[in-house]
Design a protein around this motif. Structure first.
Motif, short mmCIF file in Angstrom:
data_model
loop_
_atom_site.label_atom_id
_atom_site.label_comp_id
_atom_site.label_asym_id
_atom_site.label_seq_id
_atom_site.Cartn_x
_atom_site.Cartn_y
_atom_site.Cartn_z
N ALA A 91 -14.28 -11.62 -3.10
CA ALA A 91 -13.61 -11.21 -3.75
C ALA A 91 -12.14 -12.23 -3.99
CB ALA A 91 -13.33 -10.21 -4.27
N VAL A 92 -11.35 -12.32 -5.17
CA VAL A 92 -10.14 -13.04 -5.36
C VAL A 92 -9.25 -11.65 -5.11
CG1 VAL A 92 -8.33 -14.53 -6.26
CG2 VAL A 92 -10.83 -14.96 -6.22
N TYR A 93 -8.75 -11.80 -3.53
CA TYR A 93 -7.19 -10.72 -4.30
C TYR A 93 -5.60 -11.09 -4.47
CZ TYR A 93 -10.60 -7.92 -1.19
OH TYR A 93 -11.48 -7.31 -0.84
N TYR A 94 -5.45 -10.67 -5.39
CA TYR A 94 -4.43 -10.81 -6.07
C TYR A 94 -3.03 -9.39 -5.63
CZ TYR A 94 -7.13 -13.04 -9.22
OH TYR A 94 -8.57 -13.69 -9.89
N CYS A 95 -1.59 -9.88 -5.74
CA CYS A 95 -0.60 -8.98 -5.14
C CYS A 95 -0.47 -8.79 -7.45
CB CYS A 95 0.28 -9.09 -4.50
SG CYS A 95 0.89 -10.64 -4.78
N ASN A 96 0.37 -7.74 -6.99
CA ASN A 96 1.82 -7.01 -8.29
C ASN A 96 2.48 -6.52 -7.98
OD1 ASN A 96 0.69 -4.67 -10.68
ND2 ASN A 96 0.59 -5.90 -11.51
N THR A 97 3.41 -6.92 -9.34
CA THR A 97 4.78 -6.28 -9.22
C THR A 97 4.85 -5.77 -11.02
OG1 THR A 97 6.42 -5.16 -8.11
CG2 THR A 97 6.05 -7.38 -8.77
N LEU A 98 5.44 -4.48 -10.90
CA LEU A 98 6.23 -4.37 -11.80
C LEU A 98 8.38 -5.42 -12.00
CD1 LEU A 98 4.97 -1.32 -14.42
CD2 LEU A 98 4.03 -3.82 -14.74
N TYR A 99 7.83 -5.63 -13.55
CA TYR A 99 9.61 -6.05 -12.95
C TYR A 99 10.27 -5.52 -14.41
CZ TYR A 99 14.77 -8.40 -13.05
OH TYR A 99 15.77 -8.41 -12.65
N LEU A 100 10.93 -5.08 -14.90
CA LEU A 100 11.40 -5.19 -16.60
C LEU A 100 10.08 -4.70 -17.11
CD1 LEU A 100 14.67 -8.01 -16.64
CD2 LEU A 100 14.96 -5.30 -16.08
N GLY A 101 8.77 -3.83 -16.48
CA GLY A 101 8.10 -3.28 -17.37
C GLY A 101 7.38 -4.47 -17.98
N ARG A 102 7.47 -5.51 -17.27
CA ARG A 102 6.44 -6.88 -17.43
C ARG A 102 5.45 -6.98 -16.14
NH1 ARG A 102 7.24 -12.93 -18.04
NH2 ARG A 102 5.12 -13.83 -17.77
#
Length: 115
Positions: A91-102
């Motif tokens: 698969a393609v692996y992605y990282c993710n986070t939220l900043y100020l709700g986005r």
């Protein structure tokens, strides 16, 4: 500007290992939950693991026992160590986070498990 950059993907044989990295920049993410997701060809994006600012981790059943998520807050970097890789981990692996709700996503890193 918030930016996430993944690296460490590649081609590996079944049973092999990879360590993915997610480097965050633009803000101090030491207090953020950072997550890893993946998207296989023809499938939707699925959650793989995440880690809190305090280091508490959670894993999807599909990778539990084979993967370890960790973080180095001094480097604003989160890692995903993946062991005993299987073809279905491709698969393609992605990282993710939220900043100020986005939500913010990196560009992804390709993991291919094949003999």
């Amino acid at each position: 500007q918030v930016q996430l950059v993944e690296s460490g993907g590649g081609l590996v044989q079944p049973g092999g290992s990879l360590r993915l990295s997610c480097a965050a920049s633009g803000r101090d993410f030491s207090k953020n939950v950072i997550g890893w997701y993946r998207q296989a060809p023809g499938k939707g994006r699925e959650w793989v693991a995440d880690i809190t600012s305090g280091g508490r981790s959670n894993y999807a059943d599909s990778v539990k026992g084979r993967s370890t998520i960790s973080r180095d807050n001094a480097k604003n970097t989160v890692y995903l160590q993946m062991n005993n890789l299987k073809p279905e981990d491709t698969a393609v692996y992605y990282c993710n986070t939220l900043y100020l709700g986005r939500p913010y996503w990196g560009q992804g890193t390709q993991v291919t498990v094949s003999s």
